[in-house]
Design a protein around this motif. Sequence first.
Motif, PDB file in Angstrom:
ATOM      1  N   ALA A 137      53.297  46.577 114.142  1.00 27.06           N
ATOM      2  CA  ALA A 137      53.124  47.634 115.362  1.00 27.06           C
ATOM      3  C   ALA A 137      54.037  48.815 115.116  1.00 27.06           C
ATOM      4  N   GLN A 138      54.797  48.636 114.175  1.00 29.75           N
ATOM      5  CA  GLN A 138      55.836  49.834 114.089  1.00 29.75           C
ATOM      6  C   GLN A 138      55.005  50.956 113.019  1.00 29.75           C
ATOM      7  N   PHE A 139      54.016  50.428 112.295  1.00 31.60           N
ATOM      8  CA  PHE A 139      53.385  51.255 111.362  1.00 31.60           C
ATOM      9  C   PHE A 139      51.943  51.716 111.893  1.00 31.60           C
ATOM     10  N   PRO A 140      51.782  52.726 112.534  1.00 30.25           N
ATOM     11  CA  PRO A 140      50.350  53.079 113.181  1.00 30.25           C
ATOM     12  C   PRO A 140      49.393  53.397 112.067  1.00 30.25           C
TER      13      PRO A 140
ATOM     14  N   ASN B 185      58.072  54.436 105.894  1.00 33.38           N
ATOM     15  CA  ASN B 185      58.173  55.457 106.945  1.00 33.38           C
ATOM     16  C   ASN B 185      57.998  56.920 106.214  1.00 33.38           C
TER      17      ASN B 185
ATOM     18  N   ILE C 284      60.903  49.229 104.150  1.00 31.58           N
ATOM     19  CA  ILE C 284      60.663  49.894 105.386  1.00 31.58           C
ATOM     20  C   ILE C 284      60.563  51.336 105.374  1.00 31.58           C
TER      21      ILE C 284
ATOM     22  N   ASN D 256      54.806  42.025 115.784  1.00 32.97           N
ATOM     23  CA  ASN D 256      55.742  42.960 116.013  1.00 32.97           C
ATOM     24  C   ASN D 256      56.124  43.860 115.060  1.00 32.97           C
ATOM     25  N   LEU D 257      56.292  43.520 113.853  1.00 34.56           N
ATOM     26  CA  LEU D 257      56.767  44.518 112.785  1.00 34.56           C
ATOM     27  C   LEU D 257      55.674  45.393 112.569  1.00 34.56           C
TER      28      LEU D 257
END
Length: 377
Positions: A127-130, A59, A55, A124-125
């Motif tokens: 969604a953290q990576f646009p 990021n 992750i 849900n996970l």
Amino acid sequence: MPIIDFNQYCYFPSLLAGDVERLAFEELTNQARELTLPMFELARYRTEGDFAHSIEILNNLPDGTQYLLDIDKRAAPPPYIAQNPNDPVADAQRVAQQTQTQQAFNAQLGQLLRPTNGFENWRNLVAQFPDAVPVLQFTNPTMQHMNIIRQAALLSQGGASIAMRIRSRMSEVSCQIAAQILALLPSSSQLLLIFDAGQGRRDLVGRGEWIAASMDNILSQLEIEQQAGLVAVAMSNSYNAPGHSGMREAVNHDWTVWNEAVEAFAFRFGDYGGSPRQNNLSAFVPRSYRATVVHSLDQGWLIHRHENADDPNGWVLGAQAIRQHDAFDPIDSWGDGVIAQVADHGLGEYDASRVWHAVRVNGHLERQARYAQEMCF
């Protein structure tokens, strides 16, 4: 979730989200990046108990990088048990600690692959990576049929792009689900189909025929209007971990698979980024290395593997041997530049196995992106 025109890409490599792959990708030329849409897979880092390292890698990708996001579904294995450890007490502590992290990792993997409410944990996970296009998750398409459909419906809201990776296991029902998803989407261009024939250098024609037949199966269930804008990838992996000494030329059989499949549909090209991928993760961590230098060609590789273990000079000798080889064909890439630099000036800052793995992957990505442009566009 992003909206992506899959038609603008010709090369779709599957890469584990790790340090080697990050370095190789970050060193790509602008030309290769414009042609490549990588699929990064969340993967286990060493003996860690979660996906935190993967992750973090994602990021820290360059701003605006668009990619497909998937999961390496291989479970963490039990710890390696040494036969005669030098320090039995310390080794027992290691085994206990690694058992704990193994169980924690597999629990997190299981949570992400839970089909409940359209794979809610995975959604849900993601969604953290646009900038990530999610790959639909499933492990048993027959049992999870409706969960997959719901997952696709929720992830594709607002015209967002999604991808589906179809493997040979239970591919008949997977193709049926893919056709149903395409029938529901406002535009077939929202869904990227990836037919993954897996790792291997055998039954190449059969693997290509499976990809072609699977695509025909899906198309036969769609109206002509629903087929417009559909993009699909023929993916396989024929790069094996080298086990020889000295120089070897290896054929890239992924193009053999692609050539067989493309007779049925205008597939784009995909592979595993010039990296071997075993079916299962191993708990054994080798304590030594054999210096290996790889130069990628359009449809093959030059591979030099030093005969001595733990000898960093092997990378210098390998770089020199490859540069002197008649088939050496450098392009403008970081990987080929490192080979030339080390061949002429010695090892310098490139004294690490992970760097040479990155050299291999970077050179492969650069070469395949440009060759795929010739073959697919």
